[in-house]
Design a protein around this motif. Sequence first.
Motif, PDB file in Angstrom:
ATOM      1  N   LEU A   1       0.837  -1.202   0.000  1.00  0.00           N
ATOM      2  CA  LEU A   1       0.000   0.000   0.000  1.00  0.00           C
ATOM      3  C   LEU A   1       0.872   1.252   0.000  1.00  0.00           C
ATOM      4  CD1 LEU A   1      -2.965   0.918   0.148  1.00  0.00           C
ATOM      5  CD2 LEU A   1      -2.795   0.842   2.637  1.00  0.00           C
ATOM      6  N   TYR A   2       1.923   1.219   0.810  1.00  0.00           N
ATOM      7  CA  TYR A   2       2.844   2.357   0.872  1.00  0.00           C
ATOM      8  C   TYR A   2       3.639   2.532  -0.420  1.00  0.00           C
ATOM      9  CZ  TYR A   2       2.195   2.620   5.970  1.00  0.00           C
ATOM     10  OH  TYR A   2       1.686   2.765   7.232  1.00  0.00           O
ATOM     11  N   LEU A   3       3.804   1.448  -1.153  1.00  0.00           N
ATOM     12  CA  LEU A   3       4.612   1.493  -2.376  1.00  0.00           C
ATOM     13  C   LEU A   3       4.112   2.551  -3.349  1.00  0.00           C
ATOM     14  CD1 LEU A   3       6.879   0.319  -4.130  1.00  0.00           C
ATOM     15  CD2 LEU A   3       5.253  -1.408  -4.940  1.00  0.00           C
ATOM     16  N   PHE A   4       2.824   2.804  -3.351  1.00  0.00           N
ATOM     17  CA  PHE A   4       2.262   3.802  -4.270  1.00  0.00           C
ATOM     18  C   PHE A   4       1.803   5.075  -3.551  1.00  0.00           C
ATOM     19  CE2 PHE A   4       1.726  -0.300  -6.372  1.00  0.00           C
ATOM     20  CZ  PHE A   4       2.294  -0.025  -7.604  1.00  0.00           C
ATOM     21  N   LEU A   5       1.272   4.930  -2.346  1.00  0.00           N
ATOM     22  CA  LEU A   5       0.750   6.102  -1.654  1.00  0.00           C
ATOM     23  C   LEU A   5       1.849   7.011  -1.106  1.00  0.00           C
ATOM     24  CD1 LEU A   5      -2.356   4.715   0.293  1.00  0.00           C
ATOM     25  CD2 LEU A   5      -2.286   5.988  -1.847  1.00  0.00           C
ATOM     26  N   VAL A   6       2.889   6.419  -0.514  1.00  0.00           N
ATOM     27  CA  VAL A   6       3.942   7.252   0.082  1.00  0.00           C
ATOM     28  C   VAL A   6       4.766   7.994  -0.975  1.00  0.00           C
ATOM     29  CG1 VAL A   6       6.006   7.255   1.529  1.00  0.00           C
ATOM     30  CG2 VAL A   6       4.020   5.883   2.192  1.00  0.00           C
ATOM     31  N   PRO A   7       5.176   7.360  -2.090  1.00  0.00           N
ATOM     32  CA  PRO A   7       5.844   8.142  -3.136  1.00  0.00           C
ATOM     33  C   PRO A   7       4.968   9.273  -3.680  1.00  0.00           C
ATOM     34  CG  PRO A   7       6.313   5.829  -3.462  1.00  0.00           C
ATOM     35  CD  PRO A   7       5.285   5.901  -2.367  1.00  0.00           C
ATOM     36  N   ALA A   8       3.649   9.056  -3.699  1.00  0.00           N
ATOM     37  CA  ALA A   8       2.736  10.125  -4.130  1.00  0.00           C
ATOM     38  C   ALA A   8       2.781  11.293  -3.154  1.00  0.00           C
ATOM     39  CB  ALA A   8       1.316   9.584  -4.246  1.00  0.00           C
ATOM     40  N   LEU A   9       3.006  10.976  -1.887  1.00  0.00           N
ATOM     41  CA  LEU A   9       3.132  12.016  -0.864  1.00  0.00           C
ATOM     42  C   LEU A   9       4.484  12.710  -0.944  1.00  0.00           C
ATOM     43  CD1 LEU A   9       1.781  13.243   1.713  1.00  0.00           C
ATOM     44  CD2 LEU A   9       2.941  11.446   3.021  1.00  0.00           C
ATOM     45  N   ALA A  10       5.525  11.928  -1.263  1.00  0.00           N
ATOM     46  CA  ALA A  10       6.892  12.458  -1.263  1.00  0.00           C
ATOM     47  C   ALA A  10       7.257  13.214  -2.532  1.00  0.00           C
ATOM     48  CB  ALA A  10       7.884  11.313  -1.061  1.00  0.00           C
ATOM     49  N   MET A  11       6.555  12.952  -3.629  1.00  0.00           N
ATOM     50  CA  MET A  11       6.985  13.508  -4.920  1.00  0.00           C
ATOM     51  C   MET A  11       6.952  15.036  -4.964  1.00  0.00           C
ATOM     52  SD  MET A  11       3.710  12.563  -7.336  1.00  0.00           S
ATOM     53  CE  MET A  11       2.110  13.380  -7.118  1.00  0.00           C
ATOM     54  N   ARG A  12       6.145  15.638  -4.100  1.00  0.00           N
ATOM     55  CA  ARG A  12       6.037  17.097  -4.108  1.00  0.00           C
ATOM     56  C   ARG A  12       7.095  17.784  -3.239  1.00  0.00           C
ATOM     57  NH1 ARG A  12       3.708  19.059   0.504  1.00  0.00           N
ATOM     58  NH2 ARG A  12       2.959  20.955  -0.527  1.00  0.00           N
ATOM     59  N   LEU A  13       7.822  17.033  -2.419  1.00  0.00           N
ATOM     60  CA  LEU A  13       8.712  17.627  -1.438  1.00  0.00           C
ATOM     61  C   LEU A  13       9.706  18.605  -2.051  1.00  0.00           C
ATOM     62  CD1 LEU A  13       9.507  14.609   0.931  1.00  0.00           C
ATOM     63  CD2 LEU A  13       8.038  16.574   1.390  1.00  0.00           C
ATOM     64  N   TRP A  14      10.385  18.189  -3.130  1.00  0.00           N
ATOM     65  CA  TRP A  14      11.384  19.044  -3.767  1.00  0.00           C
ATOM     66  C   TRP A  14      11.066  19.347  -5.232  1.00  0.00           C
ATOM     67  CZ3 TRP A  14      14.637  21.551  -0.793  1.00  0.00           C
ATOM     68  CH2 TRP A  14      14.936  21.025   0.470  1.00  0.00           C
ATOM     69  N   ALA A  15      10.402  18.405  -5.915  1.00  0.00           N
ATOM     70  CA  ALA A  15      10.087  18.619  -7.332  1.00  0.00           C
ATOM     71  C   ALA A  15       9.213  19.848  -7.521  1.00  0.00           C
ATOM     72  CB  ALA A  15       9.391  17.383  -7.904  1.00  0.00           C
ATOM     73  N   GLU A  16       8.265  20.032  -6.620  1.00  0.00           N
ATOM     74  CA  GLU A  16       7.380  21.196  -6.714  1.00  0.00           C
ATOM     75  C   GLU A  16       8.144  22.485  -6.484  1.00  0.00           C
ATOM     76  OE1 GLU A  16       3.000  22.565  -5.026  1.00  0.00           O
ATOM     77  OE2 GLU A  16       4.236  21.231  -3.821  1.00  0.00           O
ATOM     78  N   GLU A  17       9.079  22.451  -5.523  1.00  0.00           N
ATOM     79  CA  GLU A  17       9.896  23.638  -5.230  1.00  0.00           C
ATOM     80  C   GLU A  17      10.741  24.018  -6.447  1.00  0.00           C
ATOM     81  OE1 GLU A  17      10.002  25.433  -2.476  1.00  0.00           O
ATOM     82  OE2 GLU A  17       9.513  24.204  -0.736  1.00  0.00           O
ATOM     83  N   ARG A  18      11.316  23.016  -7.100  1.00  0.00           N
ATOM     84  CA  ARG A  18      12.179  23.279  -8.257  1.00  0.00           C
ATOM     85  C   ARG A  18      11.367  23.755  -9.455  1.00  0.00           C
ATOM     86  NH1 ARG A  18      15.607  18.521  -9.917  1.00  0.00           N
ATOM     87  NH2 ARG A  18      16.549  20.119 -11.232  1.00  0.00           N
TER      88      ARG A  18
END
Length: 244
Positions: A60-77
């Motif tokens: 379950l975390y394999l897809f949900l947690v990366p979806a949560l993490a993808m915005r951490l720096w990519a959005e900032e950049r």
Amino acid sequence: MKQLPVVFKRELASYFATPLAYVFILIFLVLSGVFTFYMGGFYEGGQADLKAFFSFHPWLYLFLVPALAMRLWAEERKSGSIELLMTLPITRFDAVTGKFLAAWVFAGIALLLTFPMIITVNYLGEPDNGAIVTAYLGSWLLAGSYLAIGSCMSALAKNQVIAFILAVSACFLFIVSGFPMVLDAFTGWAPQWLLDAVASLSFLTRFDAISKGVIDLRDLLYFITLMAAWLAATAIVVDLKKAD
């Protein structure tokens, strides 16, 4: 370290400032229930425990947690706000750790909202609540490991979708590293210590032990060390990519 609480509060508040937090929590709770009661055979098992609940967490975390993490720096950049962030009087450690801790606490909040599972299993029988608490700790550490990897992948990519795919791929490798099909690829040419090392990297092996209520210091150190290593890698990547 002085600015760490500031970054943490800013990032945690940003989750609840958008529908993202509520959508993530809703999806997590719904899928947890579906996997536990319909796919995990909760009632058919005839046991007053949450084995069916926790057994699906790595996947379950394999897809949900990366979806949560993808915005951490990519959005900032992508938005260019990383340039402003880097000019603030905060260290790279404060920025990386603050963002990670905010996401990890948010994941912990989502996990705590599954408390009706505990109420249900206690209503149906007399479970080992100590083992359940231990399993929750293991699940939170597992989520933190996924987040640390996802944080590094987010720092590598400007595009959130690419960051998501990279994080899922990396986390998947850590899951299957203990599978026979992976170890068979090393059998015949690799020494035994290398086989053992590859197998020991598996999230499933470490999480399964904790989810059964067994706290081994080696398993705790594994998750803590893995998170620290990937966060250190994130800091390096952020520093290298700050000019992009």
